[in-house]
Scaffold this motif. Structure first.
Motif, short mmCIF file in Angstrom:
data_model
loop_
_atom_site.label_atom_id
_atom_site.label_comp_id
_atom_site.label_asym_id
_atom_site.label_seq_id
_atom_site.Cartn_x
_atom_site.Cartn_y
_atom_site.Cartn_z
N TYR A 129 41.27 -29.74 80.13
CA TYR A 129 41.10 -29.90 78.69
C TYR A 129 41.88 -28.82 77.93
N ARG A 178 44.78 -29.71 75.11
CA ARG A 178 44.71 -29.23 73.73
C ARG A 178 45.85 -28.25 73.44
N GLU A 225 34.84 -25.30 70.84
CA GLU A 225 34.76 -26.69 70.40
C GLU A 225 34.21 -27.58 71.52
N ALA A 226 34.77 -27.42 72.73
CA ALA A 226 34.36 -28.27 73.85
C ALA A 226 32.90 -28.04 74.24
N CYS A 227 32.50 -26.77 74.35
CA CYS A 227 31.14 -26.46 74.78
C CYS A 227 30.11 -26.88 73.73
N ALA A 228 30.48 -26.78 72.45
CA ALA A 228 29.56 -27.23 71.41
C ALA A 228 29.29 -28.72 71.53
N LYS A 229 30.34 -29.49 71.84
CA LYS A 229 30.18 -30.94 71.99
C LYS A 229 29.39 -31.29 73.25
N LEU A 230 29.66 -30.57 74.32
CA LEU A 230 29.07 -30.93 75.62
C LEU A 230 27.67 -30.36 75.83
N TYR A 231 27.44 -29.14 75.37
CA TYR A 231 26.24 -28.42 75.78
C TYR A 231 25.26 -28.12 74.66
N GLY A 232 25.66 -28.35 73.42
CA GLY A 232 24.74 -28.15 72.31
C GLY A 232 24.19 -26.73 72.26
N ALA A 265 25.72 -23.94 74.40
CA ALA A 265 27.17 -23.72 74.30
C ALA A 265 27.57 -22.28 74.55
N ARG A 292 30.08 -20.94 77.53
CA ARG A 292 31.36 -20.28 77.26
C ARG A 292 31.45 -18.97 78.02
#
Length: 257
Positions: A187, A191, A206-213, A216, A220
């Motif tokens: 990823y 990007r 960005e990715a962790c916020a989407k995946l792990y809430g 996150a 990270r």
């Protein structure tokens, strides 16, 4: 039969092996790199008479042709040299290396930077081929996380500054394509190719916020542990393999993760 404004891309790479012709005519052209570029140029000149400005002809510069043409040959328009990154994949390409490090292995980034500089002189260096296949050299990596973070982005920026327009990533030998365990690395590259000015932390935030809430932030930090461990190691790892995982992920690193 393609439309008149279509640019056709195709490959003219040598076989993936040694044993190049050593007849007098071939040797008179120069080293293997010179012969490859000489051959590509000859075809490009013919194509310019029938398809001017409508083709991109690429060949890989690696292994026997990793070094530049000797003597130096200029690339014809439409010829694209794609240099394989044969450097040390534990560190960014633009990070200075000690004389001891350079003397200790052929797979170092000083050698890689020299190849980039010298191929640039041909005017044909427009691509980079990146091998991300650690499990090929050591099957243990199939089950071990690898996230190089800012190292991968620094390399993208370095290539971009040098005029590289095309980057090709190869992955193989992984479970399910590597996505379950290797997704941060893939990823990050995807990007970063769109926008190399992004930092690894921005992309992973960005990715962790989407995946792990709510998880996150710790996720990270988890991946950052692996990034720091690879940067800190004194081991070296080429394009076909990284150092064995237990040499990178020592007991203190495991505890932190």
């Amino acid at each position: 039969n393609a439309p008149a404004d279509t640019v056709l891309a195709f490959s003219l790479s040598a076989n993936d092996t040694g044993g190049f012709c050593e007849c007098d005519r071939c040797k008179a052209v120069g080293n293997v790199s010179a012969r490859m570029l000489h051959f590509a140029n000859a075809i490009a000149r013919k194509l310019h008479t029938t398809h001017p400005g409508r083709f991109l002809m690429t060949f890989l510069a690696y292994w026997h042709s990793h070094g530049p043409p000797v003597p130096l040959i200029r690339a014809e328009p439409g010829v694209c040299v794609m240099l394989v990154n044969e450097g040390d994949h534990t560190k960014p390409l633009d990070q200075p290396e000690s004389a001891e490090h350079v003397a200790g292995t052929g797979r170092n980034n000083t050698r890689e930077r020299a190849a980039i500089r010298d191929w640039q002189r041909t005017g044909g260096l427009h691509g980079t081929y990146e091998w991300w296949i650690p499990a090929i050299g050591n099957a243990i990596w199939k089950d071990m996380p690898w996230y190089s973070g800012e190292t991968a982005l620094r390399n993208l920026r370095f290539w971009n500054r040098g005029g590289v327009k095309y980057v090709f990533y190869e992955s193989q030998g992984e479970h399910n394509g590597g996505f379950p365990i290797r997704w941060p690395q893939y990823y990050l590259a995807a990007r970063g190719m769109w926008d190399p000015s992004l930092t690894a932390d921005q992309i992973m935030a960005e990715a962790c916020a989407k995946l792990y809430g709510a998880s996150a932030a710790p996720m990270r930090s988890y991946y950052a542990v692996f990034e720091r461990a690879m940067l800190a190691t004194g081991e070296r790892g080429g394009n076909w393999h990284l150092p064995s995982p237990e040499l990178i992920y020592t007991a203190p690193v495991e505890r932190e993760a």
